[in-house]
Write a protein that holds these residues in place. Sequence first.
Motif, PDB file in Angstrom:
ATOM      1  N   VAL A 118       0.778  -1.211  -0.120  1.00 54.69           N
ATOM      2  CA  VAL A 118       0.180   0.320   0.460  1.00 54.69           C
ATOM      3  C   VAL A 118       0.799   0.935  -0.355  1.00 54.69           C
ATOM      4  CG1 VAL A 118      -2.149  -0.995   0.965  1.00 54.69           C
ATOM      5  CG2 VAL A 118       0.131   0.072   2.541  1.00 54.69           C
ATOM      6  N   SER A 119       0.178   2.205  -0.358  1.00 60.20           N
ATOM      7  CA  SER A 119       0.409   3.626  -0.182  1.00 60.20           C
ATOM      8  C   SER A 119       0.092   4.190   0.181  1.00 60.20           C
ATOM      9  CB  SER A 119       1.023   4.175  -1.778  1.00 60.20           C
ATOM     10  OG  SER A 119       1.957   3.731  -2.050  1.00 60.20           O
ATOM     11  N   ARG A 120       0.822   5.361   1.270  1.00 56.98           N
ATOM     12  CA  ARG A 120       0.057   5.822   2.797  1.00 56.98           C
ATOM     13  C   ARG A 120      -0.195   7.464   2.282  1.00 56.98           C
ATOM     14  NH1 ARG A 120       2.584   1.759   4.799  1.00 56.98           N
ATOM     15  NH2 ARG A 120       1.489   0.491   6.496  1.00 56.98           N
ATOM     16  N   VAL A 121      -1.299   8.141   2.131  1.00 52.34           N
ATOM     17  CA  VAL A 121      -1.004   9.292   2.214  1.00 52.34           C
ATOM     18  C   VAL A 121      -1.989  10.481   2.280  1.00 52.34           C
ATOM     19  CG1 VAL A 121      -2.568  11.300  -0.466  1.00 52.34           C
ATOM     20  CG2 VAL A 121      -1.374   9.320  -0.811  1.00 52.34           C
ATOM     21  N   ARG A 122      -1.732  11.904   2.456  1.00 51.84           N
ATOM     22  CA  ARG A 122      -1.826  12.518   3.515  1.00 51.84           C
ATOM     23  C   ARG A 122      -3.392  13.624   2.850  1.00 51.84           C
ATOM     24  NH1 ARG A 122       0.336  16.143   8.519  1.00 51.84           N
ATOM     25  NH2 ARG A 122       1.248  14.061   9.599  1.00 51.84           N
ATOM     26  N   THR A 123      -4.038  13.976   2.729  1.00 52.42           N
ATOM     27  CA  THR A 123      -5.224  14.520   2.285  1.00 52.42           C
ATOM     28  C   THR A 123      -4.801  16.190   2.548  1.00 52.42           C
ATOM     29  OG1 THR A 123      -7.074  14.317   3.484  1.00 52.42           O
ATOM     30  CG2 THR A 123      -6.768  12.532   1.594  1.00 52.42           C
ATOM     31  N   PHE A 124      -4.937  16.840   1.889  1.00 50.84           N
ATOM     32  CA  PHE A 124      -4.841  18.544   2.738  1.00 50.84           C
ATOM     33  C   PHE A 124      -5.841  18.973   3.654  1.00 50.84           C
ATOM     34  CE2 PHE A 124      -3.741  18.266  -2.100  1.00 50.84           C
ATOM     35  CZ  PHE A 124      -1.822  18.211  -1.952  1.00 50.84           C
ATOM     36  N   ASN A 125      -7.169  18.449   3.685  1.00 53.36           N
ATOM     37  CA  ASN A 125      -7.861  17.963   4.745  1.00 53.36           C
ATOM     38  C   ASN A 125      -7.400  17.360   6.708  1.00 53.36           C
ATOM     39  OD1 ASN A 125      -9.757  19.705   3.220  1.00 53.36           O
ATOM     40  ND2 ASN A 125     -10.866  17.764   2.842  1.00 53.36           N
ATOM     41  N   ASN A 126      -6.058  17.083   6.391  1.00 54.40           N
ATOM     42  CA  ASN A 126      -5.054  16.064   7.173  1.00 54.40           C
ATOM     43  C   ASN A 126      -5.914  14.772   7.311  1.00 54.40           C
ATOM     44  OD1 ASN A 126      -2.979  16.369   8.961  1.00 54.40           O
ATOM     45  ND2 ASN A 126      -4.049  16.763  10.177  1.00 54.40           N
ATOM     46  N   GLU A 127      -6.360  14.703   6.582  1.00 50.59           N
ATOM     47  CA  GLU A 127      -6.338  12.724   6.690  1.00 50.59           C
ATOM     48  C   GLU A 127      -5.803  11.994   6.239  1.00 50.59           C
ATOM     49  OE1 GLU A 127     -11.364  13.624   5.901  1.00 50.59           O
ATOM     50  OE2 GLU A 127     -10.216  13.220   4.471  1.00 50.59           O
ATOM     51  N   ARG A 128      -5.625  10.774   6.831  1.00 48.82           N
ATOM     52  CA  ARG A 128      -4.226   9.547   6.367  1.00 48.82           C
ATOM     53  C   ARG A 128      -5.288   8.742   5.565  1.00 48.82           C
ATOM     54  NH1 ARG A 128      -0.472   6.226   9.599  1.00 48.82           N
ATOM     55  NH2 ARG A 128       1.035   8.176   9.016  1.00 48.82           N
ATOM     56  N   VAL A 129      -5.057   8.670   3.959  1.00 47.65           N
ATOM     57  CA  VAL A 129      -5.627   7.913   3.292  1.00 47.65           C
ATOM     58  C   VAL A 129      -4.799   6.313   2.849  1.00 47.65           C
ATOM     59  CG1 VAL A 129      -6.696   7.497   1.047  1.00 47.65           C
ATOM     60  CG2 VAL A 129      -7.375   9.368   2.689  1.00 47.65           C
ATOM     61  N   THR A 130      -5.033   5.257   3.518  1.00 46.88           N
ATOM     62  CA  THR A 130      -4.159   4.084   3.030  1.00 46.88           C
ATOM     63  C   THR A 130      -4.728   3.448   1.503  1.00 46.88           C
ATOM     64  OG1 THR A 130      -3.974   3.658   5.196  1.00 46.88           O
ATOM     65  CG2 THR A 130      -3.330   1.686   3.492  1.00 46.88           C
ATOM     66  N   VAL A 131      -3.613   3.342   0.450  1.00 43.96           N
ATOM     67  CA  VAL A 131      -4.718   3.111  -0.977  1.00 43.96           C
ATOM     68  C   VAL A 131      -3.339   1.834  -1.343  1.00 43.96           C
ATOM     69  CG1 VAL A 131      -4.492   3.309  -3.469  1.00 43.96           C
ATOM     70  CG2 VAL A 131      -4.822   5.613  -1.165  1.00 43.96           C
ATOM     71  N   PRO A 132      -4.504   1.088  -2.040  1.00 46.17           N
ATOM     72  CA  PRO A 132      -3.968  -0.628  -2.519  1.00 46.17           C
ATOM     73  C   PRO A 132      -2.912   0.100  -3.574  1.00 46.17           C
ATOM     74  CG  PRO A 132      -6.003  -0.916  -2.023  1.00 46.17           C
ATOM     75  CD  PRO A 132      -5.879   0.689  -2.163  1.00 46.17           C
ATOM     76  N   ASN A 133      -1.207  -0.338  -4.042  1.00 44.61           N
ATOM     77  CA  ASN A 133      -0.597   0.062  -4.784  1.00 44.61           C
ATOM     78  C   ASN A 133      -1.039  -0.478  -6.182  1.00 44.61           C
ATOM     79  OD1 ASN A 133       1.485   0.878  -3.021  1.00 44.61           O
ATOM     80  ND2 ASN A 133       2.320  -0.448  -2.939  1.00 44.61           N
ATOM     81  N   GLY A 134      -2.635  -1.290  -6.429  1.00 46.96           N
ATOM     82  CA  GLY A 134      -3.300  -1.828  -7.333  1.00 46.96           C
ATOM     83  C   GLY A 134      -4.076  -0.326  -8.260  1.00 46.96           C
ATOM     84  N   GLU A 135      -4.354   0.115  -6.926  1.00 49.81           N
ATOM     85  CA  GLU A 135      -5.244   1.013  -7.337  1.00 49.81           C
ATOM     86  C   GLU A 135      -4.909   2.687  -7.832  1.00 49.81           C
ATOM     87  OE1 GLU A 135      -8.371   4.623  -5.642  1.00 49.81           O
ATOM     88  OE2 GLU A 135      -8.066   2.463  -4.308  1.00 49.81           O
ATOM     89  N   LEU A 136      -3.390   2.114  -7.517  1.00 52.51           N
ATOM     90  CA  LEU A 136      -2.604   3.547  -8.140  1.00 52.51           C
ATOM     91  C   LEU A 136      -1.981   3.287  -9.409  1.00 52.51           C
ATOM     92  CD1 LEU A 136      -1.368   5.079  -5.159  1.00 52.51           C
ATOM     93  CD2 LEU A 136      -2.695   6.186  -6.327  1.00 52.51           C
ATOM     94  N   ALA A 137      -1.697   1.713  -9.692  1.00 53.37           N
ATOM     95  CA  ALA A 137      -0.936   1.450 -10.966  1.00 53.37           C
ATOM     96  C   ALA A 137      -1.284   1.314 -11.601  1.00 53.37           C
ATOM     97  CB  ALA A 137       0.103   0.005 -10.524  1.00 53.37           C
ATOM     98  N   ASN A 138      -2.985   0.873 -11.647  1.00 50.27           N
ATOM     99  CA  ASN A 138      -3.813   0.483 -12.525  1.00 50.27           C
ATOM    100  C   ASN A 138      -4.589   2.141 -13.160  1.00 50.27           C
ATOM    101  OD1 ASN A 138      -2.643  -2.284 -12.840  1.00 50.27           O
ATOM    102  ND2 ASN A 138      -4.660  -2.714 -11.349  1.00 50.27           N
ATOM    103  N   ASN A 139      -4.326   2.819 -12.328  1.00 47.35           N
ATOM    104  CA  ASN A 139      -5.179   4.225 -12.915  1.00 47.35           C
ATOM    105  C   ASN A 139      -4.254   5.522 -12.976  1.00 47.35           C
ATOM    106  OD1 ASN A 139      -8.058   3.395 -12.512  1.00 47.35           O
ATOM    107  ND2 ASN A 139      -6.927   2.762 -10.257  1.00 47.35           N
TER     108      ASN A 139
END
Length: 289
Positions: A147-168
Amino acid sequence: MTVPLQADPIVNAIDIAGIGVSIASFVVGFVVVYLFGRLVFVPGVRRMLDAKGFDRAVESLAESVANAVVWIGALAIGLTVAGFGTFLSAFAVFGSAIALAVGFAAQDLLGNFVAGVFILKDKPFEVGDWIEWNGRSGRVEDIDLRVSRVRTFNNERVTVPNGELANNAVTNPVAYETLRQTFLFGIGYDNDIDRATDVILEAAEAHDGILDDPGPSVRLVELGDSDVGLQSRWWIEDPERGDFVRIRSEYVQTVKERFDEAGIDIPYVHRELTGSVETVEAVAGSEDA
């Protein structure tokens, strides 16, 4: 009277010798393959990945897999040399069936691992980059194999499966040293287009955060229902999310204030309703009994 059978000492000695030979063959085969793998194969894999520029996380995973291959290979060669090839073949068939079942059950998980390897190798984005994907955006805090972890600009942490980032499609606005921004200003049909264009350009040229080279530009891009659309295009250097929002806000506010001073309207949408309304009155009477 039955005479008990006695074991032949020569046969026993042969059996013990055979077992000893099998054990010695297994140890020799196992040690030779193991040492070769640890001293040659694993370092070779590590050097190859270093030369290809893979991330340290990928190197660590590949090293673990290589060590597992060395152990399995050493056991397989040792058993074969010791004369247990039939047992090894049966174990291989059983292991293949287990591996196939696990592969079907964990295909999404394995897909994320593979996607993580490609993300770490191809580097479409790195830790600290601001990315946009599937209508979401944020700053990358960590890239793992799964997974990759992304902090949104509302200061939220989003854990994103790498497949979603690699296939989109993933947009990386900070991948280059400069970034172009646009904004659509609407003016009235009665306003002077050339005068409005000059005001937009002067406001851009006066802002310290907007580059002179490439310089700002304005294009007429839209004839709307109630306004004429002038699109402003400008460039900023070393794009960061904070600078992106701040420069855009300050620039648009300056243009609005200068439009007001120059008497240039920013019209809002008008809607005119036509037709007629018919009213019907119903009078209910009651009769006395």
